[in-house]
Design a protein around this motif. Structure first.
Motif, PDB file in Angstrom:
ATOM      1  N   ALA C  86    -118.436 -31.987  18.990  1.00  5.49           N
ATOM      2  CA  ALA C  86    -117.589 -31.922  20.186  1.00  5.49           C
ATOM      3  C   ALA C  86    -116.189 -31.420  19.878  1.00  5.49           C
ATOM      4  N   MET C  87    -115.834 -31.263  18.609  1.00  5.72           N
ATOM      5  CA  MET C  87    -114.506 -30.810  18.173  1.00  5.72           C
ATOM      6  C   MET C  87    -113.356 -31.637  18.772  1.00  5.72           C
ATOM      7  N   ILE C  89    -110.191 -32.127  19.238  1.00 10.50           N
ATOM      8  CA  ILE C  89    -108.835 -31.632  19.045  1.00 10.50           C
ATOM      9  C   ILE C  89    -108.028 -31.824  20.320  1.00 10.50           C
ATOM     10  N   LYS C  90    -106.699 -31.998  20.139  1.00 11.50           N
ATOM     11  CA  LYS C  90    -105.782 -32.217  21.259  1.00 11.50           C
ATOM     12  C   LYS C  90    -104.462 -31.571  20.857  1.00 11.50           C
ATOM     13  N   PRO C  91    -104.401 -30.237  20.768  1.00  9.98           N
ATOM     14  CA  PRO C  91    -103.249 -29.594  20.138  1.00  9.98           C
ATOM     15  C   PRO C  91    -102.000 -29.561  21.017  1.00  9.98           C
ATOM     16  N   GLY C  92    -100.862 -29.355  20.369  1.00  7.17           N
ATOM     17  CA  GLY C  92     -99.601 -29.249  21.081  1.00  7.17           C
ATOM     18  C   GLY C  92     -98.474 -29.016  20.096  1.00  7.17           C
ATOM     19  N   ILE C  93     -97.322 -28.548  20.619  1.00  5.65           N
ATOM     20  CA  ILE C  93     -96.165 -28.335  19.751  1.00  5.65           C
ATOM     21  C   ILE C  93     -95.165 -29.452  20.006  1.00  5.65           C
ATOM     22  N   GLY C 118    -103.306 -31.733   9.733  1.00 13.54           N
ATOM     23  CA  GLY C 118    -103.206 -31.380  11.133  1.00 13.54           C
ATOM     24  C   GLY C 118    -101.880 -30.851  11.610  1.00 13.54           C
ATOM     25  N   HIS C 132     -96.605 -27.525  15.129  1.00 11.91           N
ATOM     26  CA  HIS C 132     -97.860 -27.476  15.875  1.00 11.91           C
ATOM     27  C   HIS C 132     -98.807 -28.503  15.293  1.00 11.91           C
ATOM     28  N   TRP C 133     -99.293 -29.402  16.188  1.00  8.32           N
ATOM     29  CA  TRP C 133    -100.095 -30.535  15.716  1.00  8.32           C
ATOM     30  C   TRP C 133    -101.468 -30.420  16.341  1.00  8.32           C
ATOM     31  N   ILE C 134    -102.508 -30.577  15.531  1.00  6.60           N
ATOM     32  CA  ILE C 134    -103.857 -30.358  16.063  1.00  6.60           C
ATOM     33  C   ILE C 134    -104.338 -31.554  16.872  1.00  6.60           C
ATOM     34  N   VAL C 136    -102.358 -34.537  18.872  1.00 11.21           N
ATOM     35  CA  VAL C 136    -101.129 -35.264  19.218  1.00 11.21           C
ATOM     36  C   VAL C 136    -101.512 -36.675  19.620  1.00 11.21           C
TER      37      VAL C 136
END
Lengths: 88, 117, 161
Positions: C86-87, C89-93, C118, C132-134, C136
């Motif tokens: 399902a990967m 990930i919840k990315p954001g800067i 991450g 950038h965080w994979i 958050v």
């Protein structure tokens, strides 16, 4: 022993094809550049394995030079990317 | 004994390279791809070079591999930073799953400052 | 003082690369490093006396061990995220405030953050690092500053300042 090293070499070359897929299919230019950057690092690993197989020392020199060249190439590409815009 | 360690380190390196390349194929946008690829492939290649030091000991090839490790490390991190900053200014949006973007408000100012130089 | 240090470091690298100790090799190395110093010594680190304090090297070795451990953790973290169907990930800067002063320390911290689980550094403006965080995990600025930079900041402060 030597046969095993050849298998590792083939695995590393197969990984290069993964990068090639990303370079050909990548939706934007930035994706292609990520592919090129990773390709450059993978080649260093290939050089290291070939240096063990053939037992010559100059191949690791090629690896070191490849690190520096791929670094400069990626910096140039990133600089080019920064000067343009997607909506121009 | 040193041959066993050599084979183990080599296989760890190739395995990490494999993970990095799978990430390059599967993840959704440029930023995430760059994350997985840079981290995994750099440490994988460092592990391969480390296996060379184990195999050859402290002679010509071993010392060169030892020098290549910090060189590769700095080159990979700086290249990743340049690429991610370049692709932000290029205008690629963060992917759909992203929840936060603090860089948006300062990016325009940073670009103006850059072009004035 | 600065010139002597740069010369010794360059000559050491030359000897490691060529790996023989004959006289002609030493002379060529010395001439080459002198030419390099003439052009580039002004970019060398300013306060050279800081390189002579032994406790900095002790902290550096400790930092290296922690850093390698974090690197290995980062790789397993990325492998888990990539191989999971399902990967997750919840990315954001995110914005991270730094307490460091010198440019050298900031550079090393940004490089270390790129290799830790991450996170990858996007830009550095004055005192604020954009990361950038994979995944958050929290939206509280205090908490994630501590999570991203707090592990390395105290060691780097002791080594480079």
């Amino acid at each position: 022993m030597n046969q095993l090293l050849y298998y590792f070499l083939y695995a590393q070359i197969a990984l290069c094809f993964f990068c090639l897929y990303r370079i050909i299919r990548g939706p934007t230019i930035a994706d292609r550049m990520v592919g090129i950057d990773i390709f450059g690092i993978l080649v260093v690993g290939i050089c290291a394995i070939i240096a063990v197989i053939t037992d010559r020392m100059f191949i690791i020199d090629i690896g070191i030079a490849w690190i520096i060249l791929s670094f400069i190439g990626t910096l140039t590409l990133a600089k080019y990317l920064k000067g343009r815009n997607l909506n121009e | 004994m040193s041959k066993i360690i050599f084979i183990i380190l080599l296989s760890i390196g190739v395995l990490f390279n494999l993970f990095g390349c799978i990430g390059l194929l599967r993840l959704p946008d440029v930023y995430n791809r760059l994350q997985s690829a840079t981290k995994c492939v750099t440490l994988g290649t460092c592990s391969i070079l480390l296996s060379l030091i184990v195999y050859y000991g402290f002679n010509e090839i071993g010392v060169k591999a030892l020098i290549a490790i910090p060189l590769l490390f700095f080159a990979a991190t700086v290249a990743a930073h340049a690429l991610i900053r370049g692709s932000y200014f290029f205008g690629i949006k963060l992917g759909e799953k992203s929840i936060k973007d603090d860089y948006k408000e300062v990016a325009g100012a940073a670009e103006n400052k850059e072009s004035k130089k | 003082m600065k010139y002597i240090f740069a010369f010794i470091i360059l000559l050491g690298f030359w000897l490691l690369f060529t790996f023989n100790l004959e006289t002609h090799n030493l002379i060529v190395g010395a001439v080459a490093s002198l030419i390099a110093i003439l052009f580039f010594a002004k970019h060398f680190v300013k306060p050279v006396w800081k390189m002579l304090q032994p406790q900095r090297y002790f902290w550096f070795i400790l930092y290296l061990i922690i850093f390698i451990w974090e690197c290995i953790k980062a790789n397993f973290d990325v492998a888990y995220r990539v191989l999971h169907p399902a990967m997750p990930i919840k990315p954001g800067i995110v914005k991270v405030k730094l307490n460091l002063k010198t440019n050298m320390a900031k550079t090393i911290l940004a490089n270390s953050i790129t290799m830790t689980p991450g996170t990858i550094s996007v830009d550095l403006i004055d005192d604020v690092l954009y990361v950038h965080w994979i995944y958050v995990s929290s939206t509280d600025p205090e908490e994630y500053s501590k999570k991203v930079a707090g592990r390395f900041e105290k060691y780097i402060k002791k080594i480079f300042e």
